[in-house]
Structure formats: C-alpha cells, structure tokens
Design an enzyme around this catalytic site. Structure first.
Site, PDB file in Angstrom:
ATOM      1  N   LYS A   1      39.390  47.577  29.259  1.00 45.46           N
ATOM      2  CA  LYS A   1      39.357  46.422  30.368  1.00 45.46           C
ATOM      3  C   LYS A   1      38.024  46.271  31.020  1.00 45.46           C
ATOM      4  CE  LYS A   1      43.149  46.050  32.303  1.00 45.46           C
ATOM      5  NZ  LYS A   1      43.785  44.594  32.277  1.00 45.46           N
TER       6      LYS A   1
ATOM      7  N   ARG B   1      43.675  48.893  38.490  1.00 38.88           N
ATOM      8  CA  ARG B   1      44.198  48.554  37.180  1.00 38.88           C
ATOM      9  C   ARG B   1      43.862  49.883  36.309  1.00 38.88           C
ATOM     10  NH1 ARG B   1      46.464  43.293  36.500  1.00 38.88           N
ATOM     11  NH2 ARG B   1      45.351  41.898  38.162  1.00 38.88           N
TER      12      ARG B   1
ATOM     13  N   GLY C   1      50.912  48.802  29.177  1.00 41.34           N
ATOM     14  CA  GLY C   1      52.094  48.915  29.943  1.00 41.34           C
ATOM     15  C   GLY C   1      52.289  50.688  29.965  1.00 41.34           C
TER      16      GLY C   1
ATOM     17  N   MET D   1      50.192  52.858  31.330  1.00 41.18           N
ATOM     18  CA  MET D   1      49.764  53.383  32.470  1.00 41.18           C
ATOM     19  C   MET D   1      50.109  52.453  33.793  1.00 41.18           C
ATOM     20  SD  MET D   1      46.402  55.387  31.338  1.00 41.18           S
ATOM     21  CE  MET D   1      45.605  54.069  30.286  1.00 41.18           C
TER      22      MET D   1
ATOM     23  N   ARG E   1      40.679  36.933  25.441  1.00 38.19           N
ATOM     24  CA  ARG E   1      41.205  37.914  24.327  1.00 38.19           C
ATOM     25  C   ARG E   1      41.294  36.724  23.142  1.00 38.19           C
ATOM     26  NH1 ARG E   1      47.178  39.303  26.770  1.00 38.19           N
ATOM     27  NH2 ARG E   1      47.663  37.130  27.165  1.00 38.19           N
TER      28      ARG E   1
ATOM     29  N   HIS F   1      67.134  39.020 -11.510  1.00 39.72           N
ATOM     30  CA  HIS F   1      66.952  37.614 -11.990  1.00 39.72           C
ATOM     31  C   HIS F   1      66.682  36.456 -11.045  1.00 39.72           C
ATOM     32  CE1 HIS F   1      68.617  34.127 -13.963  1.00 39.72           C
ATOM     33  NE2 HIS F   1      67.683  34.451 -14.905  1.00 39.72           N
TER      34      HIS F   1
ATOM     35  N   ARG G   1      56.971  34.418 -20.573  1.00 40.23           N
ATOM     36  CA  ARG G   1      58.265  35.124 -21.069  1.00 40.23           C
ATOM     37  C   ARG G   1      59.036  34.212 -22.187  1.00 40.23           C
ATOM     38  NH1 ARG G   1      58.622  36.802 -15.284  1.00 40.23           N
ATOM     39  NH2 ARG G   1      58.852  39.115 -15.310  1.00 40.23           N
TER      40      ARG G   1
ATOM     41  N   ARG H   1      54.306  36.789 -24.719  1.00 41.75           N
ATOM     42  CA  ARG H   1      54.783  38.169 -24.934  1.00 41.75           C
ATOM     43  C   ARG H   1      56.165  37.538 -25.683  1.00 41.75           C
ATOM     44  NH1 ARG H   1      58.186  41.152 -20.236  1.00 41.75           N
ATOM     45  NH2 ARG H   1      59.646  39.142 -20.733  1.00 41.75           N
TER      46      ARG H   1
ATOM     47  N   GLU I   1      54.871  49.627 -19.633  1.00 38.90           N
ATOM     48  CA  GLU I   1      56.008  49.538 -18.834  1.00 38.90           C
ATOM     49  C   GLU I   1      56.974  50.708 -18.808  1.00 38.90           C
ATOM     50  OE1 GLU I   1      57.867  45.869 -19.243  1.00 38.90           O
ATOM     51  OE2 GLU I   1      57.540  45.918 -21.215  1.00 38.90           O
TER      52      GLU I   1
ATOM     53  N   SER J   1      48.707  45.316 -20.270  1.00 41.59           N
ATOM     54  CA  SER J   1      49.367  44.498 -19.216  1.00 41.59           C
ATOM     55  C   SER J   1      50.194  45.134 -18.669  1.00 41.59           C
ATOM     56  CB  SER J   1      49.714  42.863 -19.644  1.00 41.59           C
ATOM     57  OG  SER J   1      50.031  42.509 -18.316  1.00 41.59           O
TER      58      SER J   1
ATOM     59  N   GLY K   1      53.531  46.232 -16.901  1.00 43.60           N
ATOM     60  CA  GLY K   1      54.772  45.382 -16.462  1.00 43.60           C
ATOM     61  C   GLY K   1      55.398  46.615 -15.464  1.00 43.60           C
TER      62      GLY K   1
ATOM     63  N   ASN L   1      57.357  45.921 -13.023  1.00 48.01           N
ATOM     64  CA  ASN L   1      58.860  46.092 -12.820  1.00 48.01           C
ATOM     65  C   ASN L   1      59.552  47.133 -13.439  1.00 48.01           C
ATOM     66  OD1 ASN L   1      58.193  43.686 -11.485  1.00 48.01           O
ATOM     67  ND2 ASN L   1      58.915  42.424 -13.140  1.00 48.01           N
ATOM     68  N   ASP L   2      59.527  47.099 -15.030  1.00 46.44           N
ATOM     69  CA  ASP L   2      59.929  48.173 -15.598  1.00 46.44           C
ATOM     70  C   ASP L   2      59.292  49.507 -15.419  1.00 46.44           C
ATOM     71  OD1 ASP L   2      62.100  47.326 -17.343  1.00 46.44           O
ATOM     72  OD2 ASP L   2      60.742  45.913 -18.162  1.00 46.44           O
TER      73      ASP L   2
ATOM     74  N   CYS M   1      51.147  42.173 -14.832  1.00 47.07           N
ATOM     75  CA  CYS M   1      51.856  40.819 -14.867  1.00 47.07           C
ATOM     76  C   CYS M   1      53.290  41.237 -14.168  1.00 47.07           C
ATOM     77  CB  CYS M   1      52.190  40.461 -16.211  1.00 47.07           C
ATOM     78  SG  CYS M   1      53.124  41.600 -17.318  1.00 47.07           S
TER      79      CYS M   1
ATOM     80  N   TYR N   1      42.336  41.502 -14.294  1.00 44.85           N
ATOM     81  CA  TYR N   1      43.150  40.485 -13.661  1.00 44.85           C
ATOM     82  C   TYR N   1      44.563  40.811 -13.007  1.00 44.85           C
ATOM     83  CZ  TYR N   1      46.076  39.987 -17.819  1.00 44.85           C
ATOM     84  OH  TYR N   1      46.705  40.403 -18.800  1.00 44.85           O
TER      85      TYR N   1
HETATM   86  C1  PEP Z   1      57.760  44.090 -16.237  1.00 48.40           C
HETATM   87  O1  PEP Z   1      58.512  44.547 -16.495  1.00 48.40           O
HETATM   88  O2  PEP Z   1      57.150  44.186 -15.114  1.00 48.40           O
HETATM   89  C2  PEP Z   1      57.630  42.555 -16.658  1.00 48.40           C
HETATM   90  C3  PEP Z   1      56.597  41.790 -16.237  1.00 48.40           C
HETATM   91  O3  PEP Z   1      58.624  42.219 -17.422  1.00 48.40           O
HETATM   92  P1  PEP Z   1      59.820  41.735 -17.232  1.00 48.40           P
HETATM   93  O4  PEP Z   1      59.963  41.682 -15.774  1.00 48.40           O
HETATM   94  O5  PEP Z   1      60.058  40.612 -17.933  1.00 48.40           O
HETATM   95  O6  PEP Z   1      60.742  42.833 -17.863  1.00 48.40           O
HETATM   96 MG    MG Z   2      59.424  44.537 -18.483  1.00 48.83          MG
END
Ligand code: PEP
Ligand code: MG
Length: 893
Positions: free
Chosen positions: A22, A91, A100, A102, A334, A457, A565, A621, A756, A775, A777, A779-780, A843, A863
């Site tokens: 300050k 202050r 707040g 002090m 500020r 899903h 997909r 895929r 994956e 790539s 995956g 998620n899996d 992906c 990517y």
């Molecule tokens: C994954 O598993 O990350 C993926 C891209 O494939 P899916 O979600 O279709 O299983």
């Molecule tokens: Mg998958």
C-alpha cells in the site's frame, strides 16, 4: 540512524520491501503527480524493531513529528487544531497483500474540542459525531483491547429506538449520547481514551505494528507461506472528507467500461457522501459521465488522472476518489475486475494502442473467459434474482458450458418431435443418457442428468454438440413413469420450465433469459485468437463425427480432425437396424449383406468430413464400443417379453423379442468396459475392419480423383499388445492397396493407434514400430490407470473424493500429471525413440482442458484434439503454455 519514515513523495512502486504494498502504491501515485492526500509511511524495519523490543526505535517519535508537520503544511490543517483540525488514518500494509488480516485506525485527531469545531463549521454535525463514535469504537477495540460487544450493544440499543433500525437512522443527537456512553465504557474498563491527538497517533501506530503478530495475521501467513519476518509498514495519511457539503463527494471510476470494455470513463459519484454511503445504496449515485456537465473542471481533472494511471500501469484501473470542498483527491487505484467480453476487448485495444504487447494481450485473457464468450449465457442479474428467490434446485457437475432454458422433457422421441417439428426450446432430463437418446439430445437446448460424470455419454455428446449440460445432479430424483423429477421439496413436471448453467453446474426452476453468442462477430476475440496462433507450438485439432461438426470445427480454427468416432455414425436412427443386423447375423452371408449396406453410408459420411477439412489431416477411428451398446437393453427386453408372455397379445413380436433377448444375453459381459471392444472387435468379428477401411479409402480416392487432397489417418482403438496392431495393420494395408488399385489413384495416408491402456504406454517402443501416429485416449487411460469406471465413478465416490480432498480434482476433467501423465511422458519418449517422426496427439476429453493442454505442451505433443466448441479455448490455452515456457521454469508438478 536507519531511515524509518518516508514521505509519500520520497518512495516509489519498487519499494514494497520497505514500504509495503500500500505504501509503495501511494508513493508511486504521488511520484507521478496525482493528487494523493499527503502522508508518510513508517517502514517495515520499524515494525520489526518494535516486535523485537516492544518500543519504537530511538528517534522515531521525533522523525514522525517532522513528517507530520510537512503533512499538516500540505493539508492546510493541523492535528488537534481547534479551528482547522487535521484528521488522519493509520493503515497497515505488508509487502504481500493480507486483506483484512491486520488493523487500521481512522479519524485520528478527533477529540472533544475538535469535534465541536468541525461540527460547527462543516454544517454536517451528524457526520462529525458519527466519526467520533467510530474512532472511540475502533480505538477501544484495537488499541485498548476492549471487547467489541460492549460498544456494539450500546449502538444496537440506540438503533432499536429508531424507526428504520439502521446506523443511518441515528441523528446527531443520538450519536452525541452514544459518544458519552462509549466514553463511560472506557471508564468502567479502567482504560482511558487519549484526548491528545498525538498520543492517539503513536498508540495507533503501535497497535498496527502489533497486529502483524496477531493470530489472524499469523494464521494467514502460515497458510499462504508468507515469511513471518517481513513486518508491516504503517501508513499515516491525511483523511479527506467527501461529506462536507454539496461541493464534496466520493466516487469510483473505471478507466474503461468493465462490462463492455468500451473506452470511456465508467463509474459512480455521490455528492456529499463518504465511501460507505455509496456501498449502502441508500441514495442513487450519479453516473461519472454526468459530472461532465455538473462539475466540468472536476471531470476533466478526473479524466486526466484516470488516463495517466492507465498508461502508467498499462492496465484497466479501478480508481477511488473523493472531492473535498471542490478539490479532487485520488485515494487508491488497482486493476479493475471485468467481464469476459471486456477482458478481450480491453486486451486487444490496449495492444493496438501500443500500451502492451500482443503477447501480453493474449496472456491477459483466461481460457475460461473465452468459453464464456462462445456460449449462450444467462443474464447475470436475472440469475442472481433467481438465486435470491430460492429457485436454485440442484447442483451437478458442469459437464458442458453454456446456459439453457426450456421446458422439461424426459422422452427422447418427444424431445425430437417438439424440438425439431415444433421448435420448442426444451431441456432433456434423464437419469443418464445412452446412444438411444442422441436423436432427442440433438433437438434439445440443454441436457440434465442425475447420474454420470465428466466422460459419461451425456457429457461427451453434449460437448460435441456444444450443448450446455449438467450431469450427476445426484440430489434430483427422476421418475419417468410420473414424467417428473423432484429436487428436495420441489416437483418439476413435464412441460414446466427449468434453466441449467453448464458452466457452473446449477439447475434452476423457471426461466432465466439467455444471451446468444456469435463467434464470427466477436471481432476482438478473432483478433486475439490470431495472435495466439502465432505464439503457440501445439496444433489444435477437433473431435468431430459428422461433416457438420467438421465444418464448425474449421470455423473455430481447427487444424485437423483428431478423432472421428465412426460408431457415432452407426447410432443414427435409420442406420441402427442395419448395424443390429450385422451384429446379430446368424451366418457369414447375413453379416456380409449388412456390412455391404453400411459401406456406402460410411463412405458418404467420410467423404463429407474429408471435404470439410480439405487437405488437413482427418483421424478416423475404427469401431470401438462394446456391441451391446447398439442393441436394446437386456432389462427392457426382459420386461417386454414377460409382458407379452403374460398377455399373449402379439406372438410375432414375442418371437422377435425372445430372439433379441437370447442374442443380447449371449453378449452380456461382467465388465463390458474391459470386454469385447476396441480393436478386439475388429479382430474377432470378420469383415468389420475391412468394411470401414474400404469406406475410408473409397471416399478418399473419389475426392482424389476430383482433384482434392484428403489426408486420412486410420486409428485403431484400445490396443494393449503389439500383436493386435500387427493383425489390424495387415488388413488395412491389404484393403487400402486394393482400393487404390481399383480406383487408380494414390492417397497419402497414415496408420496409427490410440494409447489408452497402460500396457500400450509401457510398450510404446514396440507399438511405434507398427504405428505412424499415437493419439492418447485419456478417457480410457484415466479409467484404466486409476481403475475407476468412467461411467459411474463420479456419482458413486469420485465427487466425494474431491470434496474431501482425497483427490485434488476430478481426473476425468483435469489430467492427472503424476499418474496418467507419467504414462504419457513415457509413451512419448519410448515411441519417439523407436520412430523419431512419430506424430503424437491427444483426443481424450482432456484435450480441451486448459491445464491439461499445458501438460501436453510440456511433454511435446504435436496437437491436442477437442470438441469443436473448445477449439478457440484450446488455441488460447496452447498460447499460454508457450508463453509460460518462455517466461522460464516454475515447476510443473
Ligand atoms: C478416450 O478413451 O480418451 C477416447 C478418446 O475414446 P472414447 O472416449 O471414445 O473411449
Ligand atoms: Mg477410448
């Protein structure tokens, strides 16, 4: 002797160590010539001395006296002067902001004599007595350690006697009496209130120093890892008063409109008022622009200072100011908070004005702000009102951003009919969604489910479609029979309106107005993204299953399709029966017939995607999900068969249902996610891989012959062992060669795999020998690395894990660097060791998450691929990752 006191005119912004944040800020504003009320800062070193010895350093009192005299001269008032008394504030202010934590003491300089003088002169008796009672209260609590309740009880008793019951309802007379009662509290406690203003000042400074070691401050520093030996500075400053009459006032001004980013002063001003009157909202303030006519000189001066500050700090400023008797004072400045729209506009315009660089402009816009600009959003005021009215029904997981409002529909067929044919805006509500529901989702404005997580899903499909979606709102109970859902006491029936916010996960009863987004017309955002593109190293591709998604992805700036997909094409309603025939075929001939029917359909879809992407790469895929997903549910069939048997109504249908039941039963798996899916399907079911590969190459050859230059990349899912890849690659090479010979053209293509399954990451060197690209995956890979089901872990325990701090974040939303990330890093290293030009991307859903994108940058992926709507977000996030790298290492884990 060390220098313990700095006049504001002696310091600058770089002296935070000595003067605190300050103090350094006030000094900087003074230095650049702004009208800051005069004052001085007592250094952090003085505080440290005081903490160690329990007294001021020798000579400090005298130095304070000298500095005070200078302040008095500048202010034209004197501390304790019965005619023109100076009021001052003390202050705290440490190197790092500790809001707040002090203490601060205001209105120092008031005593029985000066109060009388000010009350007589100012024509605002009430204010003066109020200021005095505040001083007594603050000084008592902070300096004399008197229990605050003692004062509050007196104040409450007086407020209760007024009609309105608020502070502001107390009259000057009331406040006078309160002051007397406050003084009696001091007496009763055996403590004095010093009438000598200089004693007030010294004791207030000591109390501020002491507050550095107060419990609140120590706890705060422990939590934020701030060293305990820094000490706080004490800022002693002349107070300026905005409530000395009609030529006084107070206000707040932004250098640009914080809602729109427009370059014009924006703010509020209240005449004859102190800051807290503005906050109390009792009187309606003026717009700052209206000062132009009412107080043109003040306006011009304010405008000049505002521009000076913005230029100096190279940032939109939020400035507090006060006018005292026709003189303008700047109290604080500020960086101003702003909406997403304003953030983008301000960043771009400041770069165009050469205030900041383009890199800085990109750095200043958060990926989350880009998301907000791309999605429909609620009118914030209306949403706040809905909250206040108690219309917030539930909270779930913020699966896909954006706001939607519409009537509740439970049945996907009905959603399709109402949404498509009657154009009714609707929200589809399900316990969870499955591929059977997609036709309804396509015509909904938003999706709400009571179960499911970030890669369920509903989440994946909604993100793909750019539909706002809230999943896993476990506190709602969906009753399909009754066509209603309950949330606590509230029951919402089919046809009633709700609103969902996919950005925050909130669900509201009733409608909340939304505002649409229009990407192509967000001019500044497009400019900013073009700058981000020059900075980033990661390419941004998109996950797109249909030609229309690919077109949209390109509009958003995608440089390729990272995941198509293909099974999603199978789910289209008119195609599903053919797919079912293929699955249930009793003979090879039957299967071949079904595959032959699917071939032209797939070829058409692929052609559409290739056309949309021109010569950009398109990763296709091959079929991935367990086959039972394409068939009716076992339980539903069982119910139908039982009913038909009992009623004996429709023997033909019964025979059909029983046939299906048998087939579905034979396909049931204990762990379908670990079962016959991914490349295992292509290997076990003859003809499927061949048909899909043929469709890819026929589509590509056709376009090639038409003079275009498609770049298909065929991807095999769920590989765990190199031999799986070898088998599938063999088929691909054979079919590709055959089609190209038939068509008489050559197509440039790649063959690769998803990573994956942990085993694939661990054996990436072997796998890379048979794959030109990887790539991830994720998620899996997250599912299999943690051993958490991606379909229902969130609802069952994962959200609780996050709430209890067992996991820092949901690993299906933000990539787990230590575990999953380590496998990825390993796969990159081993894969590239075996094949240096291996193309590697991601992906999984993490490809659209800014933090995960930063990790992908760090491990050197080529990517990230994400749903089309997230492409602009990923472009910014990828640029941020590059800028962070350029700024130097700060640790990544
Ligand atoms: C994954 O598993 O990350 C993926 C891209 O494939 P899916 O979600 O279709 O299983
Ligand atoms: Mg998958």
């Amino acid at each position: 002797m060390a220098k313990y006191v700095y006049l504001f005119s002696e310091g600058n912004a770089k002296m935070r160590d000595v003067l605190g944040g300050k103090g350094a800020g006030l000094a900087e504003m003074t230095r650049i010539g702004l009208p800051v009320p005069p004052g001085f800062t007592i250094t952090t070193a003085a505080c440290n001395y005081f903490s160690a010895k329990g007294r001021f350093p020798p000579g400090l009192k005298a130095t304070i006296a000298t500095a005070l005299a200078k302040v008095e001269r500048k202010a034209g008032r004197k501390l304790g002067d019965p005619k023109r008394p100076l009021l001052i504030s003390v202050r705290s202010g440490a190197k790092f902001s500790m809001p707040g934590m002090m203490d601060t003491v205001l209105n120092i300089g008031l005593n029985d004599r000066t109060v009388a003088a000010l009350a007589a002169g100012a024509g605002n008796e009430r204010f003066v007595w109020d200021a005095y009672r505040r001083l007594l209260q603050m000084f008592g609590r902070i300096v004399r350690d008197i229990e605050p309740r003692r004062f509050e009880a007196i104040l409450d008793a007086w407020k209760a006697k007024t009609a309105g019951g608020k502070d502001t309802d107390l009259t000057a007379g009331d406040l006078r009496m309160i002051v007397d009662e406050f003084k009696a509290v001091y007496k009763a406690e055996g403590k004095d209130f010093p009438q000598d203003p200089r004693r007030q000042l010294d004791e207030a400074i000591m109390a501020v120093f002491q507050s550095w070691n107060g419990k609140r401050a120590v706890d705060y520093r422990n939590f934020h890892k701030i060293p305990h030996d820094l000490g706080t500075a004490a800022n002693v400053q002349a107070m300026v008063l905005g409530n000395l009459g009609e030529d006084s006032g107070t206000g707040v001004v932004f250098t640009r409109d914080p809602a729109t980013g427009e370059r014009s002063l924006y703010g509020e001003y209240l005449a004859n008022a102190q800051g807290e009157d503005v906050v109390a909202g009792i009187r309606t303030p003026l717009k700052v622009v209206d000062l132009k006519d009412r107080m043109p000189r003040i306006y011009r001066e304010l405008d000049r200072h505002a521009m000076r500050l913005e230029k100096h700090y190279r940032e939109l400023q939020d400035i507090e100011f006060t006018v005292e008797g026709g003189k303008l004072w700047v109290l604080q400045t500020r960086a101003g908070k702003r909406t997403a729209k304003a953030a983008v506009k301000v960043a771009v315009e400041m770069a165009n004005e050469r205030l900041i660089t383009r890199e800085e402009a990109v750095r200043r816009v958060e990926p989350a702000q880009v998301i907000q600009l791309l999605m429909p959003r609620f009118d914030e005021r209306a949403k706040e009102a809905a909250r206040k009215e108690g219309r917030l029904l539930a909270r779930g997981l913020n699966a896909s951003p954006g706001a939607a409002t519409g009537i509740v529909v439970f049945d996907p067929d009905e959603a399709e009919r109402l949404g498509r044919d009657e154009k009714v805006p609707l929200i589809m509500v399900r316990t969870e969604t499955s591929p059977d529901d997609v036709h309804g989702m396509l015509h909904s404005k938003g999706i709400l489910t009571s179960h499911g997580g970030a890669t369920s899903h509903a989440s994946v499909v909604a993100r793909g479609l750019g539909l706002p979606c809230v999943v896993g709102a476990e506190s709602i109970r969906v009753d399909y029979e009754d066509e209603s859902f309950s949330a606590g006491e509230t029951i919402v029936r089919k046809g009633e309106a709700i609103s969902i916010d996919g950005t925050t996960g909130e669900v509201f009863a009733g409608r909340i107005p939304t505002m649409a987004a229009d990407f192509q017309n967000e001019r500044e955002l497009l400019t900013l993204l073009s700058w981000a593109d020059k900075i980033r190293r990661l390419e941004v591709w998109a996950n797109a299953d249909y030609p229309r998604d690919a077109v949209r992805a390109r509009e958003f700036g995608a440089q390729g399709i990272g995941l198509c997909r293909t099974e999603h094409m199978f789910f289209e309603q008119e195609r599903l029966p053919i797919v079912q025939r293929m699955i249930l075929a009793a003979t090879e001939a039957e299967r071949k017939a079904a595959l032959d029917e699917l071939l032209p359909i797939q070829r058409g879809d692929f052609k559409g995607v290739f056309e949309a992407m021109g010569s950009l790469p398109v990763v296709i895929r091959l079929i991935d999900p367990p086959l039972h997903e394409f068939l009716p549910k076992y339980e539903d069939l069982l119910v139908e068969a039982t009913e038909l048997r009992l009623t004996g109504k429709d023997p033909a249908r019964l025979a059909e249902v029983e046939r299906l039941l048998k087939a579905v039963a034979s396909m049931r798996e204990a762990n379908p996610m670990l079962g016959l899916r991914g490349c295992r399907l292509g290997i076990m079911i003859p003809g499927v891989t061949e048909m899909q590969v043929r469709a890819v190459f026929e589509a590509a050859c056709e376009l090639r012959k038409a003079g275009q230059d498609p770049h298909p990349e065929v991807m095999i899912p769920l590989v765990g062992h190199v031999n799986e890849l070898k088998v599938e690659r063999g088929k691909l090479e054979r079919v590709a060669k055959q089609v190209m010979e038939e068509q008489g053209v050559k197509v440039d293509y790649k063959f690769g795999t998803m990573i994956e399954i942990p085993r694939a990451a661990l054996t990436a060197d072997e796998i890379a020998k048979y794959a030109e690209f990887f790539s991830f995956g994720t998620n899996d890979l997250t599912q299999t690395t943690f051993g958490y089901s991606r379909d229902d872990a969130e609802g069952k325990f994962l959200m609780a894990y996050v709430q209890r701090g067992i996991l820092p974040v949901n690993p299906f939303q933000v990539l787990d660097r230590r575990g999953v990330g380590q496998l990825m890093r390993m796969a990159v290293e081993r894969g590239r060791a075996a094949r240096p030009d291996l193309e590697i991307g991601i992906c999984g859903e993490h490809g659209g998450d800014p933090e995960s994108i930063a990790f992908c940058h760090e491990i050197g992926l080529k990517y990230v691929s994400c749903s089309p709507f997230r492409v602009p977000v990923a472009r910014i996030a990828a640029a941020h990752a590059a800028l962070k790298e350029k700024a130097g290492p700060k640790g990544t884990d």
